[in-house]
Design a protein around this motif. Structure first.
Motif, mmCIF file in Angstrom:
data_model
loop_
_atom_site.group_PDB
_atom_site.id
_atom_site.type_symbol
_atom_site.label_atom_id
_atom_site.label_comp_id
_atom_site.label_asym_id
_atom_site.label_seq_id
_atom_site.Cartn_x
_atom_site.Cartn_y
_atom_site.Cartn_z
ATOM 1 N N UNK A 6 -43.662 -0.018 -41.834
ATOM 2 C CA UNK A 6 -42.964 -1.159 -41.227
ATOM 3 C C UNK A 6 -42.095 -0.723 -40.063
ATOM 4 N N UNK A 7 -41.504 0.463 -40.196
ATOM 5 C CA UNK A 7 -40.630 0.962 -39.127
ATOM 6 C C UNK A 7 -41.403 1.159 -37.828
ATOM 7 N N UNK A 8 -42.654 1.549 -37.948
ATOM 8 C CA UNK A 8 -43.478 1.754 -36.752
ATOM 9 C C UNK A 8 -43.617 0.452 -35.960
ATOM 10 N N UNK A 10 -41.524 -2.104 -36.114
ATOM 11 C CA UNK A 10 -40.208 -2.429 -35.548
ATOM 12 C C UNK A 10 -39.986 -1.621 -34.264
ATOM 13 N N UNK A 11 -40.402 -0.373 -34.305
ATOM 14 C CA UNK A 11 -40.223 0.505 -33.142
ATOM 15 C C UNK A 11 -40.952 -0.051 -31.914
ATOM 16 N N UNK A 13 -41.844 -3.135 -31.334
ATOM 17 C CA UNK A 13 -41.163 -4.357 -30.900
ATOM 18 C C UNK A 13 -39.897 -4.008 -30.114
ATOM 19 N N UNK A 14 -39.119 -3.065 -30.640
ATOM 20 C CA UNK A 14 -37.865 -2.679 -30.000
ATOM 21 C C UNK A 14 -38.106 -2.047 -28.638
ATOM 22 N N UNK A 15 -39.140 -1.225 -28.559
ATOM 23 C CA UNK A 15 -39.426 -0.552 -27.285
ATOM 24 C C UNK A 15 -39.774 -1.554 -26.192
ATOM 25 N N UNK A 17 -38.673 -4.602 -26.031
ATOM 26 C CA UNK A 17 -37.429 -5.281 -25.653
ATOM 27 C C UNK A 17 -36.543 -4.397 -24.783
ATOM 28 N N UNK A 18 -36.503 -3.120 -25.123
ATOM 29 C CA UNK A 18 -35.630 -2.175 -24.417
ATOM 30 C C UNK A 18 -35.981 -2.086 -22.939
ATOM 31 N N UNK A 54 -27.846 -8.525 -37.542
ATOM 32 C CA UNK A 54 -29.250 -8.694 -37.938
ATOM 33 C C UNK A 54 -29.647 -10.171 -37.898
ATOM 34 N N UNK A 57 -29.802 -11.439 -34.438
ATOM 35 C CA UNK A 57 -30.712 -10.613 -33.637
ATOM 36 C C UNK A 57 -30.038 -10.086 -32.367
ATOM 37 N N UNK A 58 -28.844 -9.524 -32.525
ATOM 38 C CA UNK A 58 -28.083 -9.017 -31.384
ATOM 39 C C UNK A 58 -28.453 -7.566 -31.104
ATOM 40 N N UNK A 59 -28.821 -7.296 -29.876
ATOM 41 C CA UNK A 59 -29.059 -5.900 -29.505
ATOM 42 C C UNK A 59 -27.956 -5.473 -28.531
#
Lengths: 121, 190
Positions: A6-8, A10-11, A13-15, A17-18, A54, A57-59
């Motif tokens: 699951x972390x993969x 998320x990673x 998705x996050x990348x 957004x970043x 969480x 959904x604040x980054x």
């Protein structure tokens, strides 16, 4: 069962957004987690902040903790630091107040005067 | 402190101040031996004998800055363990690290509840992204069967690469993973 697979996801998705953002973070939130802080509920305050981040959904926010700050009578204590501005210190915080700080300060960029201790670091 | 998980967080903060890179937390319940054991081990800068003795004295603190004159964290934990027909021990080697062991009689009437172990681990992990935390839980029942849970930030960080632990989905993931894992060991969480 939670798996590292699951972390993969998320990673990825996050990348994505970043890439859209310039700086790494905008706000740093520091919770005083010394013995007296913990005994007066600092962990619950930190948990409330994490839950809000969480849920909303604040980054661009990092939450960290520190030891005693010599403000034992005002524990739990939370500092909010925006980029290189001076720290804003809030005192006598509980989970509910912490959620308000997230909503007003971190989301709407308005200092919560009611809980303010000082604005100098 | 109302429960063991809060003591645990307090001790973790000591390890952080000792510049630990790794913290190992081992919580074991051995029902056949009526034993609850908490071990917190770090690779921080450790303490010499004199400091080690002093650390168990309520009127000692390693902090020199500010007005702080007392350090109640360790003495309070020690008292709570010893009150429950348990024991308390700290071993430390300078520049190697420190191991703290607290034992409680599992069914002792005065034993504090374990508390929210998951919240302690989550806040410690998020609050100190530079540190690797390794958690091992084992609950052995009266019939000899054992339930385990292991968690390490090392594996999580490896998967995440440069994505911070404070990324919203990661917070939720870690929270759920810890709660689920601890629940599966049938250790109380309250």
């Amino acid at each position: 069962m939670k798996t590292l697979e699951e972390l993969r996801k998320i990673r990825e998705k996050a990348q994505n957004e970043m890439k859209l953002r310039e700086s790494n973070y905008r706000f740093k939130v520091v919770v005083g987690m010394g013995t007296s802080g913990i005994a007066t509920g600092a962990r619950e305050v930190m948990k409330a902040i994490l839950d809000e981040i969480a849920a909303r959904n604040l980054t661009g926010i990092i939450v960290t903790q520190t030891g005693e700050k010599g403000l034992s009578s005002m524990e739990p204590v939370v500092d909010v630091i925006e980029n290189d501005k001076p720290a804003v210190t809030y005192g006598n915080i509980d989970p509910e107040k912490a959620r308000r700080i997230v909503a007003e300060h971190l989301v709407n960029n308005r200092i919560v005067q009611d809980y303010l201790v000082t604005t100098t670091s | 402190m109302q429960d063991i998980s809060l003591h645990l967080l307090d001790i973790i903060e000591n390890s952080v101040r000792a510049k630990a890179r790794n913290i190992w937390i081992i919580i074991t319940i051995l029902e056949p031996e009526n034993l609850l054991r908490i071990i917190i081990k770090d690779d921080g800068f450790g303490m010499d004998n004199e400091t080690l003795q002093a650390a168990q004295d309520p009127f000692y603190t390693s902090k020199t800055e500010r007005l702080k004159k007392v350090g109640l964290g360790i003495p309070l934990f020690k008292e709570n363990a010893e009150r429950c027909a348990g024991s308390f021990k700290i071993e430390s080697v300078v520049s190697k690290g420190t191991v703290l062991t607290a034992e409680f009689a599992y069914d002792h009437i005065d034993r504090m509840p374990l508390g929210m172990i998951s919240d302690t681990i989550l806040t410690a992990v998020l609050g100190h992204e530079q540190i690797d935390l390794h958690l091992k839980l084992q609950h052995c029942k009266i019939d000899g069967s054992c339930l385990d849970f292991k968690f390490s930030t090392e594996l999580v960080k490896k998967e995440l690469g440069d994505i911070p632990l404070s990324y919203p989905d990661v917070i939720t993931f870690l929270d759920e993973m810890l709660k689920e894992g601890i629940k599966n060991t049938e250790m109380e969480e309250n």
